[in-house]
Design a protein around this motif. Structure first.
Motif, PDB file in Angstrom:
ATOM      1  N   MET A   1      12.072  73.500 107.578  1.00 53.22           N
ATOM      2  CA  MET A   1      13.840  73.164 108.041  1.00 53.22           C
ATOM      3  C   MET A   1      14.339  73.201 106.470  1.00 53.22           C
ATOM      4  O   MET A   1      13.480  72.678 106.016  1.00 53.22           O
ATOM      5  N   THR A   2      15.629  73.669 106.945  1.00 54.42           N
ATOM      6  CA  THR A   2      17.027  73.032 105.764  1.00 54.42           C
ATOM      7  C   THR A   2      16.941  71.884 106.109  1.00 54.42           C
ATOM      8  O   THR A   2      16.839  70.971 106.538  1.00 54.42           O
ATOM      9  N   PRO A   3      16.529  71.317 104.576  1.00 48.33           N
ATOM     10  CA  PRO A   3      17.013  69.743 104.516  1.00 48.33           C
ATOM     11  C   PRO A   3      18.320  68.785 104.970  1.00 48.33           C
ATOM     12  O   PRO A   3      19.168  69.748 104.453  1.00 48.33           O
ATOM     13  N   ILE A   4      18.116  68.261 105.338  1.00 52.91           N
ATOM     14  CA  ILE A   4      20.003  66.992 105.873  1.00 52.91           C
ATOM     15  C   ILE A   4      19.758  66.236 105.089  1.00 52.91           C
ATOM     16  O   ILE A   4      19.006  65.199 105.529  1.00 52.91           O
ATOM     17  N   THR A   5      20.281  65.600 104.046  1.00 51.25           N
ATOM     18  CA  THR A   5      21.086  64.876 103.590  1.00 51.25           C
ATOM     19  C   THR A   5      22.353  64.309 104.435  1.00 51.25           C
ATOM     20  O   THR A   5      23.537  64.926 104.432  1.00 51.25           O
ATOM     21  N   GLU A   8      28.414  59.722 101.757  1.00 50.28           N
ATOM     22  CA  GLU A   8      29.250  59.178 102.315  1.00 50.28           C
ATOM     23  C   GLU A   8      29.343  58.991 103.394  1.00 50.28           C
ATOM     24  O   GLU A   8      30.908  59.348 104.369  1.00 50.28           O
ATOM     25  N   GLY A   9      29.088  58.824 104.658  1.00 54.81           N
ATOM     26  CA  GLY A   9      28.694  58.947 106.052  1.00 54.81           C
ATOM     27  C   GLY A   9      29.051  60.898 106.161  1.00 54.81           C
ATOM     28  O   GLY A   9      29.148  60.692 107.242  1.00 54.81           O
ATOM     29  N   ARG A  10      29.093  62.191 105.530  1.00 52.51           N
ATOM     30  CA  ARG A  10      29.040  63.064 105.812  1.00 52.51           C
ATOM     31  C   ARG A  10      27.537  63.773 106.156  1.00 52.51           C
ATOM     32  O   ARG A  10      26.517  64.148 105.067  1.00 52.51           O
ATOM     33  N   ARG A  11      27.203  64.817 106.798  1.00 50.37           N
ATOM     34  CA  ARG A  11      26.145  64.634 106.771  1.00 50.37           C
ATOM     35  C   ARG A  11      26.196  66.791 106.093  1.00 50.37           C
ATOM     36  O   ARG A  11      27.064  67.629 106.830  1.00 50.37           O
ATOM     37  N   GLY A  77      35.061  70.703 107.872  1.00 55.15           N
ATOM     38  CA  GLY A  77      36.127  70.694 108.331  1.00 55.15           C
ATOM     39  C   GLY A  77      36.693  69.193 107.684  1.00 55.15           C
ATOM     40  O   GLY A  77      38.141  69.131 107.865  1.00 55.15           O
ATOM     41  N   TRP A  78      35.848  68.270 106.880  1.00 55.26           N
ATOM     42  CA  TRP A  78      36.450  67.310 106.344  1.00 55.26           C
ATOM     43  C   TRP A  78      36.449  67.681 104.918  1.00 55.26           C
ATOM     44  O   TRP A  78      36.758  67.267 104.398  1.00 55.26           O
ATOM     45  N   ALA A 100      30.818  63.598  98.893  1.00 56.32           N
ATOM     46  CA  ALA A 100      30.641  65.008  99.737  1.00 56.32           C
ATOM     47  C   ALA A 100      31.202  65.853  99.613  1.00 56.32           C
ATOM     48  O   ALA A 100      30.039  67.091  99.550  1.00 56.32           O
ATOM     49  N   SER A 101      32.157  66.106  99.054  1.00 58.14           N
ATOM     50  CA  SER A 101      32.547  67.618  98.643  1.00 58.14           C
ATOM     51  C   SER A 101      32.141  68.191  97.875  1.00 58.14           C
ATOM     52  O   SER A 101      31.935  69.034  98.118  1.00 58.14           O
TER      53      SER A 101
END
Length: 293
Positions: A1-5, A8-11, A77-78, A100-101
Motif C-alpha cells: 500500500m502506498t504510504p499517505i502522509t 501542512e494539511g495536504r495529503r 490542484g493545490w 507540501a509542494s
C-alpha cells in the motif's frame, strides 16, 4: 500500500521509499524525502516565486534523466503554477512555494533548477551567476582560484559575491543585483568572463568549445540568459552519491587544496546549516542588491 502522509494539511502519496536512488551509498528515496524536509527552511526561499525546471532521475543517475518544465501530469490542484514566457512559447510551470509542494516535488525524484528572475518580473534578473566548470585535469581547486579573482573583480564594481559548490565538479558564484534585464546581466557577465580569461589565460576559458577546455576553468556566463536555469542552492544532484549544491564560505574557497574539501553530501548539510545558517541569505536583502555598472 502506498504510504499517505499529511504535510501542512495536504495529503501526499509517497511512493517507492525503499528504492535506492544514489547507488554509491545506498541512499534511498525515503532518505531523499527526509533530506528535503530537513533543509526546507533554507531551500524554500531560493525556490519561492521562481518557476522550477525539474531534472528528473526516477531510476537513479544510471537510468533515464530528463528535463521537465511543463506542469507534470497528475499535479495536485493545490500546487501553485503560473504561465511563463519561454523561447518556444508560453508554458505553465510549477512554483514550489511551501513545504507540501516541496515534498510533492521531491517525490518525483528531481534536481531543482531555477532562473535568475522571479515570476512577477520574468526576464528581469535579481541575481547574477557564474558557473565555473573545470575541464580535466583541472578540478574545483582551480575553480576556487578563478572564483577569488571574480570575487575581487565584482567587488570593484560594488557587487558582493557568494559561493556554493555545484554538487558536481565545479563551483557557482552568485550575487544579488538591482532588477536588470537578463540580457544586460548576461552581457556584463560575459565581459567579466572575457576579462578573467585575459587576466588568467592559462587557467580560464570563456567559450564553451570543448577543445579549448582541458585543464582550464570554463566561466559559464550564459546561465544569466532569461531562458536558462541553474541548480538551486541545496538541491541534491543526480549522481551516484547524494551530492548537494551547498553554500560555502570564502574561507573554505581560499583554503581548498583538494577536490574533496568542497564535496558535500546530504548527510553533511544539516550540521552546516546549524553552524552557518544560510550562507546565501544576503541574496534576499535589498541592501545587497547592487546596480550593474
Amino acid at each position: 500500500m502506498t504510504p499517505i502522509t499529511e504535510v501542512e494539511g495536504r495529503r501526499l502519496a509517497l511512493t517507492n521509499l525503499d528504492k535506492v536512488l544514489h547507488p554509491a551509498t545506498g541512499f534511498t528515496k525515503g532518505e531523499v524525502l527526509h533530506y528535503y524536509a530537513t533543509v526546507a527552511d533554507v531551500l524554500l526561499p531560493h525556490l519561492r516565486d521562481r518557476p522550477v525546471s525539474f531534472l528528473r532521475y526516477p531510476d537513479g543517475p544510471d537510468g533515464q534523466l530528463f528535463f521537465a518544465k511543463n506542469v507534470p501530469p497528475g499535479t495536485p490542484g493545490w500546487v501553485t503554477t503560473a504561465e511563463v514566457p519561454l523561447t518556444e512559447g508560453p508554458a505553465r510551470m510549477v512554483l514550489v512555494q511551501d513545504l507540501a509542494s516541496l515534498m510533492w516535488a521531491a517525490n518525483l525524484v528531481t534536481e531543482f533548477h531555477t532562473p535568475q528572475w522571479t515570476i512577477g518580473t520574468p526576464g528581469i534578473a535579481d541575481r547574477i551567476v557564474f558557473d565555473l566548470d573545470p575541464g580535466a585535469p583541472a578540478t574545483v581547486v582551480e575553480c576556487c582560484e578563478v572564483a577569488l579573482w571574480l570575487r575581487e573583480r565584482l567587488a570593484g564594481d560594488g557587487i558582493e559575491a557568494y559561493a556554493k559548490s555545484s554538487g558536481s565538479k565545479g563551483l557557482h558564484l552568485l550575487a544579488a543585483v538591482a532588477p536588470t534585464p537578463s540580457a544586460d546581466v548576461s552581457a556584463y557577465a560575459k565581459e567579466l568572463a572575457v576579462e578573467a580569461e585575459k587576466a588568467l589565460p592559462r587557467q580560464v576559458v570563456h567559450r564553451m568549445t570543448r577543445s579549448l577546455r582541458p585543464g582550464k576553468v570554463f566561466v559559464d556566463w550564459s546561465q544569466n540568459a532569461d531562458r536558462k536555469t541553474t541548480a538551486t542552492p541545496y538541491t541534491l544532484r543526480a549522481r551516484a552519491a547524494p551530492t548537494v549544491s551547498a553554500p560555502v564560505t570564502w574561507e573554505e574557497v581560499e583554503g581548498c587544496g583538494s577536490p574533496d574539501r568542497l564535496a558535500f553530501q546530504a548527510a553533511d548539510i544539516a550540521a552546516r546549516v546549524r553552524e552557518f545558517g544560510d550562507l546565501l541569505a544576503p541574496l534576499f536583502d535589498p541592501e545587497f542588491a547592487s546596480p550593474l555598472p
